[in-house]
Motif scaffolding. Structure first.
Motif, mmCIF file in Angstrom:
data_model
loop_
_atom_site.group_PDB
_atom_site.id
_atom_site.type_symbol
_atom_site.label_atom_id
_atom_site.label_comp_id
_atom_site.label_asym_id
_atom_site.label_seq_id
_atom_site.Cartn_x
_atom_site.Cartn_y
_atom_site.Cartn_z
ATOM 1 N N ARG A 183 0.832 -1.206 0.000
ATOM 2 C CA ARG A 183 0.000 0.000 0.000
ATOM 3 C C ARG A 183 0.867 1.257 0.000
ATOM 4 O O ARG A 183 0.556 2.242 -0.668
ATOM 5 N N ALA A 184 1.954 1.226 0.752
ATOM 6 C CA ALA A 184 2.857 2.375 0.788
ATOM 7 C C ALA A 184 3.552 2.562 -0.558
ATOM 8 O O ALA A 184 3.752 3.694 -1.019
ATOM 9 N N LEU A 185 3.917 1.444 -1.195
ATOM 10 C CA LEU A 185 4.560 1.533 -2.505
ATOM 11 C C LEU A 185 3.601 2.099 -3.549
ATOM 12 O O LEU A 185 3.998 2.890 -4.413
ATOM 13 N N ILE A 186 2.341 1.691 -3.481
ATOM 14 C CA ILE A 186 1.337 2.216 -4.410
ATOM 15 C C ILE A 186 1.142 3.709 -4.187
ATOM 16 O O ILE A 186 1.087 4.503 -5.135
ATOM 17 N N ASP A 214 -3.788 5.950 -13.534
ATOM 18 C CA ASP A 214 -2.613 6.060 -12.667
ATOM 19 C C ASP A 214 -2.704 5.070 -11.507
ATOM 20 O O ASP A 214 -1.696 4.466 -11.106
ATOM 21 N N GLN A 215 -3.910 4.911 -10.968
ATOM 22 C CA GLN A 215 -4.085 3.979 -9.853
ATOM 23 C C GLN A 215 -3.809 2.544 -10.291
ATOM 24 O O GLN A 215 -3.103 1.796 -9.603
ATOM 25 N N VAL A 216 -4.349 2.171 -11.442
ATOM 26 C CA VAL A 216 -4.110 0.816 -11.951
ATOM 27 C C VAL A 216 -2.629 0.615 -12.251
ATOM 28 O O VAL A 216 -2.038 -0.413 -11.899
ATOM 29 N N ALA A 217 -2.013 1.602 -12.898
ATOM 30 C CA ALA A 217 -0.595 1.487 -13.241
ATOM 31 C C ALA A 217 0.266 1.349 -11.992
ATOM 32 O O ALA A 217 1.243 0.587 -11.978
ATOM 33 N N ALA A 218 -0.087 2.067 -10.930
ATOM 34 C CA ALA A 218 0.679 1.969 -9.686
ATOM 35 C C ALA A 218 0.573 0.566 -9.095
ATOM 36 O O ALA A 218 1.567 -0.008 -8.630
ATOM 37 N N ILE A 219 -0.625 0.002 -9.124
ATOM 38 C CA ILE A 219 -0.812 -1.358 -8.608
ATOM 39 C C ILE A 219 -0.006 -2.355 -9.442
ATOM 40 O O ILE A 219 0.659 -3.251 -8.900
ATOM 41 N N LEU A 220 -0.034 -2.190 -10.764
ATOM 42 C CA LEU A 220 0.704 -3.104 -11.633
ATOM 43 C C LEU A 220 2.208 -2.988 -11.417
ATOM 44 O O LEU A 220 2.928 -3.996 -11.437
ATOM 45 N N THR A 221 2.679 -1.767 -11.211
ATOM 46 C CA THR A 221 4.109 -1.569 -10.961
ATOM 47 C C THR A 221 4.548 -2.300 -9.705
ATOM 48 O O THR A 221 5.582 -2.984 -9.677
#
Length: 269
Positions: A183-186, A214-221
């Motif tokens: 969660r912190a990384l996202i 951006d939210q989806v991309a952050a989760i995928l990253t």
């Protein structure tokens, strides 16, 4: 904002519509790098645009804006963001140096009327704090045959947020066995995206789509960063890739749809 090409597309179209000052575009692009080099792809493009060739020079963002202003003088001109990915070359002019460069960079901008000649711009990281833009002449810009509407993009992103979160949970990343809190990384990834601002005139629906992407991309990253600890077998890695690939494609499509809608609205205002 997630790429220099997206920044250039939305801010240049806003500037050309009279809604933003040149300094606004420059400031937005300088958030990616303080130095912007520009270079024509070939001698003919250099003669047409006045850009340096064959070696890039510190022409700055101003040179890019001048090139784009000349390119939009034709009727029915569009400024279009392209975001190619593995196996996804939608919107690229086939067989061109621009297409090859855009595939390598994962991004690019096309300027001009679809079906006629135009200009392509691709950024590359040249070094610390330096972006190099290569400007190409495109003999025939592709028609936007893969246009995604904002309604479709918004629905797809709502589904993708759910699917990306499910993918993260499927990897068991939310337990205490990891050294970092996903969660912190996202949140950190989202904070980095938020540093790049949009014009104040951007449509609320487009902004919602971009925020969701951006939210989806952050989760995928985060999923990609932490997956090796969980996918210890080749079959597990393949399963993960099958799960994430369509989500990456959905993010690219949604971002391009939202950014290009903003550009169209700006140029036709």
């Amino acid at each position: 904002m997630t790429s220099p090409s997206a920044t250039l597309t939305v801010w240049a179209s806003s500037w050309l519509a009279g809604n933003s000052a040149p300094d606004d575009v420059i400031d937005a692009l300088h958030a990616w790098a303080p130095m912007h080099l520009a270079c024509a792809e070939d001698e003919a493009t250099a003669g047409r645009t006045g850009l340096p060739w064959p070696h890039p020079q510190d022409a700055g963002v101003t040179a890019l804006l001048q090139t784009m202003r000349r390119s939009v003088s034709q009727p029915e001109t569009e400024i279009r963001l392209v975001l190619p990915g593995p196996g996804d070359v939608r919107g690229l002019p086939a067989g061109t140096e621009f297409a090859s460069a855009a595939i390598d960079a994962g991004e690019g901008v096309l300027v001009g009327p679809p079906g006629r000649s135009g200009t392509g711009l691709v950024p590359h990281v040249e070094g610390p704090d330096v972006l190099r833009w290569t400007v190409s002449t495109i003999e025939r810009l592709p028609l936007d045959a893969h246009h995604t509407g904002l309604g479709e993009a918004e629905f797809t992103m709502r589904e993708a947020v759910r699917d990306a979160a499910a993918a993260l949970e499927a990897l068991h990343m939310l337990d205490s066995g990891f050294g970092a809190d996903p969660r912190a990384l996202i949140a950190d990834a989202l904070a980095k995206s938020a540093r790049h601002r949009y014009p104040t005139t951007i449509a609320p629906r487009a902004l919602r789509i971009l925020d969701s992407a951006d939210q989806v991309a952050a989760i995928l990253t985060v999923a990609e960063q932490m997956a090796p600890a969980r996918t210890v077998s080749a079959s597990g890695a393949a399963t993960l890739e099958d799960l994430l690939r369509p989500l990456r494609s959905a993010v690219r499509s949604a971002r391009a749809a939202a950014v290009n809608a903003c550009a169209r609205d700006g140029l036709t205002a």
